[in-house]
Scaffold this motif. Structure first.
Motif, PDB file in Angstrom:
ATOM      1  N   HIS A  93       0.991  -1.390   0.374  1.00  0.00           N
ATOM      2  CA  HIS A  93      -0.289   0.100   0.379  1.00  0.00           C
ATOM      3  C   HIS A  93       1.050   1.204  -0.067  1.00  0.00           C
ATOM      4  O   HIS A  93       2.447   1.291   0.656  1.00  0.00           O
ATOM      5  CB  HIS A  93      -1.326   0.150   1.369  1.00  0.00           C
ATOM      6  N   GLU A  94       0.194   2.117  -0.942  1.00  0.00           N
ATOM      7  CA  GLU A  94       1.211   3.411  -0.806  1.00  0.00           C
ATOM      8  C   GLU A  94       0.048   4.726  -0.823  1.00  0.00           C
ATOM      9  O   GLU A  94      -0.486   4.482  -1.651  1.00  0.00           O
ATOM     10  CB  GLU A  94       2.027   3.735  -1.395  1.00  0.00           C
ATOM     11  N   PHE A  95      -0.041   5.596   0.536  1.00  0.00           N
ATOM     12  CA  PHE A  95      -1.195   6.353   0.453  1.00  0.00           C
ATOM     13  C   PHE A  95      -1.097   7.437  -0.783  1.00  0.00           C
ATOM     14  O   PHE A  95       0.056   7.485  -1.045  1.00  0.00           O
ATOM     15  CB  PHE A  95      -1.284   7.286   2.206  1.00  0.00           C
ATOM     16  N   PRO A  96      -2.405   7.581  -1.306  1.00  0.00           N
ATOM     17  CA  PRO A  96      -4.081   6.939  -0.929  1.00  0.00           C
ATOM     18  C   PRO A  96      -3.432   5.731  -1.569  1.00  0.00           C
ATOM     19  O   PRO A  96      -4.560   5.673  -2.051  1.00  0.00           O
ATOM     20  CB  PRO A  96      -4.565   8.039  -1.659  1.00  0.00           C
ATOM     21  N   ASN A  97      -3.080   5.228  -2.103  1.00  0.00           N
ATOM     22  CA  ASN A  97      -2.884   4.002  -2.971  1.00  0.00           C
ATOM     23  C   ASN A  97      -3.125   2.489  -1.902  1.00  0.00           C
ATOM     24  O   ASN A  97      -2.585   1.852  -1.414  1.00  0.00           O
ATOM     25  CB  ASN A  97      -1.613   3.667  -4.049  1.00  0.00           C
ATOM     26  N   CYS A  98      -4.971   2.979  -1.155  1.00  0.00           N
ATOM     27  CA  CYS A  98      -5.239   1.776  -0.478  1.00  0.00           C
ATOM     28  C   CYS A  98      -6.377   1.494  -1.024  1.00  0.00           C
ATOM     29  O   CYS A  98      -7.219   2.053  -1.624  1.00  0.00           O
ATOM     30  CB  CYS A  98      -5.409   2.487   1.148  1.00  0.00           C
ATOM     31  N   TYR A  99      -7.272   0.284   0.087  1.00  0.00           N
ATOM     32  CA  TYR A  99      -8.272  -0.236  -0.418  1.00  0.00           C
ATOM     33  C   TYR A  99      -8.307  -0.658  -1.931  1.00  0.00           C
ATOM     34  O   TYR A  99      -7.772  -1.083  -2.370  1.00  0.00           O
ATOM     35  CB  TYR A  99      -9.658   0.800   0.478  1.00  0.00           C
ATOM     36  N   ASP A 100      -9.479  -0.276  -3.072  1.00  0.00           N
ATOM     37  CA  ASP A 100      -9.613  -0.772  -4.309  1.00  0.00           C
ATOM     38  C   ASP A 100      -8.135  -0.138  -4.921  1.00  0.00           C
ATOM     39  O   ASP A 100      -7.793  -0.870  -5.851  1.00  0.00           O
ATOM     40  CB  ASP A 100     -10.496   0.509  -4.681  1.00  0.00           C
TER      41      ASP A 100
ATOM     42  N   HIS B  35     -10.790  -6.888   6.229  1.00  0.00           N
ATOM     43  CA  HIS B  35     -10.953  -5.050   5.762  1.00  0.00           C
ATOM     44  C   HIS B  35      -9.907  -4.622   6.147  1.00  0.00           C
ATOM     45  O   HIS B  35      -9.157  -3.979   5.288  1.00  0.00           O
ATOM     46  CB  HIS B  35     -12.257  -4.581   5.687  1.00  0.00           C
ATOM     47  N   GLY B  36      -9.798  -4.503   7.121  1.00  0.00           N
ATOM     48  CA  GLY B  36      -8.360  -3.641   7.812  1.00  0.00           C
ATOM     49  C   GLY B  36      -7.279  -3.782   7.279  1.00  0.00           C
ATOM     50  O   GLY B  36      -6.321  -2.714   6.715  1.00  0.00           O
ATOM     51  N   ILE B  37      -7.267  -5.274   7.252  1.00  0.00           N
ATOM     52  CA  ILE B  37      -5.608  -5.239   5.853  1.00  0.00           C
ATOM     53  C   ILE B  37      -5.561  -6.083   4.790  1.00  0.00           C
ATOM     54  O   ILE B  37      -4.888  -5.269   3.603  1.00  0.00           O
ATOM     55  CB  ILE B  37      -5.073  -7.020   6.961  1.00  0.00           C
ATOM     56  N   MET B  38      -6.247  -7.120   4.574  1.00  0.00           N
ATOM     57  CA  MET B  38      -6.217  -7.942   3.064  1.00  0.00           C
ATOM     58  C   MET B  38      -7.137  -6.194   2.006  1.00  0.00           C
ATOM     59  O   MET B  38      -6.298  -5.952   1.482  1.00  0.00           O
ATOM     60  CB  MET B  38      -6.997  -8.462   3.243  1.00  0.00           C
ATOM     61  N   HIS B  39      -8.569  -5.917   2.375  1.00  0.00           N
ATOM     62  CA  HIS B  39      -8.890  -5.110   1.704  1.00  0.00           C
ATOM     63  C   HIS B  39      -8.197  -3.725   2.063  1.00  0.00           C
ATOM     64  O   HIS B  39      -7.668  -3.333   0.253  1.00  0.00           O
ATOM     65  CB  HIS B  39      -9.983  -4.859   1.833  1.00  0.00           C
ATOM     66  N   PHE B  40      -7.764  -3.756   2.650  1.00  0.00           N
ATOM     67  CA  PHE B  40      -6.368  -2.123   2.843  1.00  0.00           C
ATOM     68  C   PHE B  40      -5.298  -1.941   1.813  1.00  0.00           C
ATOM     69  O   PHE B  40      -5.436  -1.547   0.656  1.00  0.00           O
ATOM     70  CB  PHE B  40      -5.684  -2.034   3.995  1.00  0.00           C
ATOM     71  N   CYS B  41      -5.003  -3.370   1.323  1.00  0.00           N
ATOM     72  CA  CYS B  41      -4.252  -3.418   0.354  1.00  0.00           C
ATOM     73  C   CYS B  41      -4.091  -4.117  -1.270  1.00  0.00           C
ATOM     74  O   CYS B  41      -3.525  -4.595  -1.923  1.00  0.00           O
ATOM     75  CB  CYS B  41      -3.118  -5.303   1.240  1.00  0.00           C
ATOM     76  N   GLY B  42      -5.328  -3.983  -1.475  1.00  0.00           N
ATOM     77  CA  GLY B  42      -5.975  -4.125  -2.447  1.00  0.00           C
ATOM     78  C   GLY B  42      -7.062  -5.705  -2.966  1.00  0.00           C
ATOM     79  O   GLY B  42      -7.741  -5.931  -3.767  1.00  0.00           O
TER      80      GLY B  42
END
Length: 230
Positions: A127-134, A174-181
């Protein structure tokens, strides 16, 4: 399907346990389908769960004040993470599907697996904010949490004493896997295996093998608060 790559991150001390058997069944069934399967057996590897200065090789970005998140991000960019992390990241990078196999400890994953999450999924890699979740950096991958519980299905029902099992999936899925896309498949939960007959445990293994046969046809869950809390 042939050519798909699967990483099983496995956290149990005893190969003869139900967790050990669930892991074995997954390796056998997915290999039979022509998938290439890698297992990170965290206890056998004596995987280090602690996030420390040792995870960075060479000089620190800021030697005055240690900030783990910043230092691992910088180290990742220059290829300066410790070899055990580079190895796990390579396995994750190559995988189409991540399966996490573990016994539930205190409504969560065992410390050794949490340490895998803490240390492997560094900023810049996962992840690399804003590249998180979707838009997380690990998009186009699937994850599945397969675990055993001490409590029964009734205890983990919506009106049960432990509350809906989905509540405790929120931080993990949600907090780990989905956060990483990563897209998340429905969890596979074996409730209270210690309190059922040998026959029932065999049925649990058969059910898992059956599910794995058609796993690649499954749609991911709707990764939104509604799935967990509605």
């Amino acid at each position: 399907p042939p050519g798909r790559k699967v990483l099983i991150v496995y956290a149990h001390q005893e190969p003869k346990s139900l967790n050990g058997s669930l892991k074995r069944v997954a390796v056998e069934e997915l290999s039979k389908q022509g998938c290439s399967v890698t297992v990170s057996d965290l206890y056998a590897m004596q995987f280090e769960p602690r996030a420390t200065r040792n995870d960075i090789v060479g000089c620190l970005h800021n030697s005055e004040e240690f900030n783990y998140g910043v230092e691992t991000w910088e180290a990742y960019k220059r290829g300066g993470l410790s070899s055990d992390l580079i190895e796990e990241q390579k396995k994750v990078q190559e995988a189409d599907l991540l399966i996490f196999q573990f016994p539930l400890y205190w409504f969560s994953m065992p410390a050794i697996m949490k340490g895998w999450m803490d240390r492997v999924l560094v900023q810049g890699f996962a992840h690399e904010f804003p590249n998180c979740y979707d838009s997380g950096l690990l998009k186009n991958k699937l994850a599945l949490f397969s675990f055993t519980t001490g409590g029964s299905r009734e205890m983990f029902a919506k009106g049960g004493i432990s509350g809906d099992i989905r509540y405790l999936l929120w931080p993990m899925q949600h907090g780990i896997m989905h956060f990483c896309g990563v897209k998340v498949l429905a969890p596979h939960i074996c409730f209270a295996p210690e309190y059922v007959s040998e026959e029932k445990r065999k049925e649990m293994l058969t059910a898992w093998a059956q599910r794995l046969k058609t796993l690649w046809k499954e749609e991911p869950i709707n990764c939104s608060p509604e799935w967990y809390f509605k």
